[in-house]
Design an enzyme around this catalytic site. Sequence first.
Site, PDB file in Angstrom:
ATOM      1  N   ARG A 121       0.840  -1.195   0.000  1.00  0.00           N
ATOM      2  CA  ARG A 121       0.000   0.000   0.000  1.00  0.00           C
ATOM      3  C   ARG A 121       0.881   1.253   0.000  1.00  0.00           C
ATOM      4  O   ARG A 121       2.077   1.178   0.250  1.00  0.00           O
ATOM      5  CB  ARG A 121      -0.956   0.008   1.193  1.00  0.00           C
ATOM      6  CG  ARG A 121      -0.264   0.106   2.538  1.00  0.00           C
ATOM      7  CD  ARG A 121      -1.294   0.241   3.653  1.00  0.00           C
ATOM      8  NE  ARG A 121      -0.634   0.271   4.952  1.00  0.00           N
ATOM      9  CZ  ARG A 121      -1.288   0.338   6.108  1.00  0.00           C
ATOM     10  NH1 ARG A 121      -2.602   0.371   6.129  1.00  0.00           N
ATOM     11  NH2 ARG A 121      -0.630   0.367   7.247  1.00  0.00           N
ATOM     12  N   ASN A 159      -4.358   8.799   4.573  1.00  0.00           N
ATOM     13  CA  ASN A 159      -4.338   8.007   5.800  1.00  0.00           C
ATOM     14  C   ASN A 159      -2.919   7.875   6.285  1.00  0.00           C
ATOM     15  O   ASN A 159      -2.032   7.508   5.506  1.00  0.00           O
ATOM     16  CB  ASN A 159      -4.905   6.600   5.565  1.00  0.00           C
ATOM     17  CG  ASN A 159      -5.138   5.866   6.870  1.00  0.00           C
ATOM     18  OD1 ASN A 159      -5.954   6.290   7.679  1.00  0.00           O
ATOM     19  ND2 ASN A 159      -4.405   4.799   7.097  1.00  0.00           N
ATOM     20  N   GLU A 160      -2.688   8.200   7.547  1.00  0.00           N
ATOM     21  CA  GLU A 160      -1.337   8.097   8.103  1.00  0.00           C
ATOM     22  C   GLU A 160      -0.303   8.514   7.056  1.00  0.00           C
ATOM     23  O   GLU A 160       0.568   7.722   6.676  1.00  0.00           O
ATOM     24  CB  GLU A 160      -1.063   6.689   8.613  1.00  0.00           C
ATOM     25  CG  GLU A 160      -1.886   6.341   9.829  1.00  0.00           C
ATOM     26  CD  GLU A 160      -1.439   5.047  10.508  1.00  0.00           C
ATOM     27  OE1 GLU A 160      -0.807   4.207   9.858  1.00  0.00           O
ATOM     28  OE2 GLU A 160      -1.734   4.882  11.708  1.00  0.00           O
ATOM     29  N   GLU A 326      -7.321   5.830  15.643  1.00  0.00           N
ATOM     30  CA  GLU A 326      -7.165   4.370  15.607  1.00  0.00           C
ATOM     31  C   GLU A 326      -6.417   3.903  16.838  1.00  0.00           C
ATOM     32  O   GLU A 326      -5.424   4.517  17.236  1.00  0.00           O
ATOM     33  CB  GLU A 326      -6.291   3.927  14.418  1.00  0.00           C
ATOM     34  CG  GLU A 326      -6.884   4.053  13.060  1.00  0.00           C
ATOM     35  CD  GLU A 326      -5.873   3.570  12.010  1.00  0.00           C
ATOM     36  OE1 GLU A 326      -5.035   2.694  12.326  1.00  0.00           O
ATOM     37  OE2 GLU A 326      -5.914   4.081  10.890  1.00  0.00           O
ATOM     38  N   HIS A 377      -5.601  -8.923  12.373  1.00  0.00           N
ATOM     39  CA  HIS A 377      -5.691  -7.726  13.232  1.00  0.00           C
ATOM     40  C   HIS A 377      -7.051  -7.737  13.923  1.00  0.00           C
ATOM     41  O   HIS A 377      -8.072  -8.019  13.299  1.00  0.00           O
ATOM     42  CB  HIS A 377      -5.544  -6.480  12.363  1.00  0.00           C
ATOM     43  CG  HIS A 377      -5.222  -5.230  13.124  1.00  0.00           C
ATOM     44  ND1 HIS A 377      -6.144  -4.598  13.938  1.00  0.00           N
ATOM     45  CD2 HIS A 377      -4.089  -4.493  13.190  1.00  0.00           C
ATOM     46  CE1 HIS A 377      -5.567  -3.518  14.466  1.00  0.00           C
ATOM     47  NE2 HIS A 377      -4.325  -3.434  14.040  1.00  0.00           N
TER      48      HIS A 377
HETATM   49  C1  GLA Z   1      -2.474   1.774  10.641  1.00  0.00           C
HETATM   50  C2  GLA Z   1      -3.356   2.030   9.433  1.00  0.00           C
HETATM   51  C3  GLA Z   1      -4.521   1.101   9.357  1.00  0.00           C
HETATM   52  C4  GLA Z   1      -4.115  -0.291   9.756  1.00  0.00           C
HETATM   53  C5  GLA Z   1      -3.538  -0.268  11.125  1.00  0.00           C
HETATM   54  C6  GLA Z   1      -3.173  -1.636  11.634  1.00  0.00           C
HETATM   55  O1  GLA Z   1      -2.799   2.512  11.725  1.00  0.00           O
HETATM   56  O2  GLA Z   1      -3.833   3.354   9.373  1.00  0.00           O
HETATM   57  O3  GLA Z   1      -4.991   1.113   8.022  1.00  0.00           O
HETATM   58  O4  GLA Z   1      -3.163  -0.738   8.852  1.00  0.00           O
HETATM   59  O5  GLA Z   1      -2.361   0.482  11.092  1.00  0.00           O
HETATM   60  O6  GLA Z   1      -2.664  -1.573  12.953  1.00  0.00           O
END
Ligand code: GLA
Length: 692
Positions: A121, A159-160, A326, A377
Amino acid sequence: MHTASDSGGRHLRWPTRGISFGGDYNPEQWPEEIWQRDVELMREACVDFATVGVFSWARLQPTPDTWDFGWLDRVLDLLHDGGVRVDLATATASPPPWLTAAHPEVRPVDERGYRYEIGSRQTWSPSSPIYRDHSLVLVEKMATRYGGHPALALWHVSNELGCHNSRCYSPDSARAFRRWLQRRYGDLTELNRAWGTTFWSQHYSDWNEVVPPAASTTFGNPTHLLDWRRFCSDALLDQYLAEREVLRRITPDIPVTTNFMVGMGSPQSLAGDMNYTQWAPEQDLVSTDHYLVGPATGDGAAHHRLSFSADLTRGIAGSRPWLLMEHSTSAVNWQPVNRAKAPGEMLRNSLAHVARGADGIAFFQFRASDAGAEKFHSALVPHAGTDSARWREVVQLGAVLRRLEPVAGSRVEAPVGVLFDWESQWACEQDGHPSRLMQPMAIAERAHHAFSGVTCDVIPADADLSRYAVVVVPAVYLCSDEDAARIEAATRAGAQVLVTAFSGIADRDDHIRLGGYPGAFRDLLGVRTEEFFPLGADETVALDDGTAARIWTEYLTVSEDVDVLARHTEGHLQGVPALTRRPVGDGAAWYLATVPDTQGWARIAETICAAAGLDLHAGQNSDVEIVRRRGENGSWLFVLNHTPEKVTVEVSGTDLVTERVVDGPLTLAPGSCAVIREDSADTGARTRKADA
Ligand code: GLA
Ligand code: GLA
């Protein structure tokens, strides 16, 4: 009004009433029959917040010219009917295979010139103009289509950002780096000065000679490397700002955030590659992700790191409420060994974040995947289904958070400010330093832990210091004249200021401040160091106050108005001061010329708190966490027992976890917690072991 932000004069609504609760929701992984059931389960658990669409680009735009929004329309409608507010992702986090197939140069390149393949990703270069153009087309489509949807409460950019692609050495990145340097320095003369390029024959005479610091023969140029880290953070921030610009143009009333990874670091860096101090002011609300790392108890326990990260998140958010975007209900899948959380641990972790200013508790992810890289997860709905202890704990958490609704918008009380400076951490991650063991973030964490009995804000080096009784400057290696002047002013105004070793050594160009260390604080502290004597990883030196000095010692001389509080008792530094104090104005400047052991830190915190007139909560440095939030509607005392033993706390009020009135001793079972709505805000908490 409970607002998402009051920075920049924008008053946007918090996404939900009270404390938001929910998580990433990825219904595209499941057949539609399940979606209705999901929303029913969300209602059962009081979930009112869902992040949707994070990795949906390939579903939304399956080919360059086709779009498929029907499924997402139905998801948003269903969530809205179920009373769930949506944090809608711009879906740009991971490009679809057609984009990288048509434009391989979108993919990021590592420091050895290898261009990453797709199949994972975030395979995009932050500086790729092609990625930028395509991503903004998608953002525009999302904003136009969903801007008026009643479920939409928050935009979730990418995202992140930088999770896996923060350092890209591609030709696109090289061009963008040069443009960034041109803006910073104007001309090459200034760049050559700042980088000290007379050293090792590095003088540049043409901009095209300047390249990213990819793998080379040996140590690189420190300022070149530091500027590269600054640039990499800015390149990702620029993607955020470009997406935000589209969103603000089309939906000016919807708040915008991107989820940070505060305190999570990366494989290459303790602090990670994004300088969130600079990113936070660009967020309508600050959100972050946090996963537990470290042992359950003892030094450096996972919950200590959680509290440090949460206090740092609040620090960069300017003390405003923030959102935990998260964390995990139980195991993650990305550590070598991934254990499930113990009964009660998820509630305790969640309440720790709320205690430290989070007004939203969300998880990755709602329903555990049956396929894909993260199928192991944990989630709100586990593989085992709803007939499970995990689901019952999720439902309990939802009910507790509902009861905490009045806490939303209140502030955390913290009389101690611990500085953390990303650039100092980055600089100390370089080779060529006196000791690799000297890591500012690790020192800041130890200081934070030592003062945890009174609660700390972890704040940027340029933060307003006027409200703190105690200020800690832990290995703030790079220091501007302005920051040094503000630290001195805070001391004169009455703060107890503790400066630790390896602070104020260099200026912002990473040039040493000459004349004896620590150049920026020598006069304030009344100390002068000529040379450093770092210690080996397992080496300690005894001080005469009982402290074991670790990692670092130095040859220090002090001026006449300085009190020496501890000296080395052995080795070639025998008799040399290690802890000093100088009265300055209404306050005092303390210098800690080493890194003490846990007991040493505790002793220093106690002495400084006494000097500042602060009362440490009993139980400090144990695994009992006590934090107060106070707002217009009252005050709440969070008490979290991380120990395997019962503890008793003296409190007065109503415990919102158990809904019981308590006046006097409250005994908390091992691993359990209480949130006391206090009858009197002046009631201090007193902790002792139940059987003591
Ligand atoms: C990150 C990502 C999520 C997922 C989590 C798993 O925080 O933003 O998409 O991959 O890790 O812990
Ligand atoms: C304030 C109140 C909360 C809640 C929110 C709603 O913060 O204290 O109880 O009503 O507003 O936005």
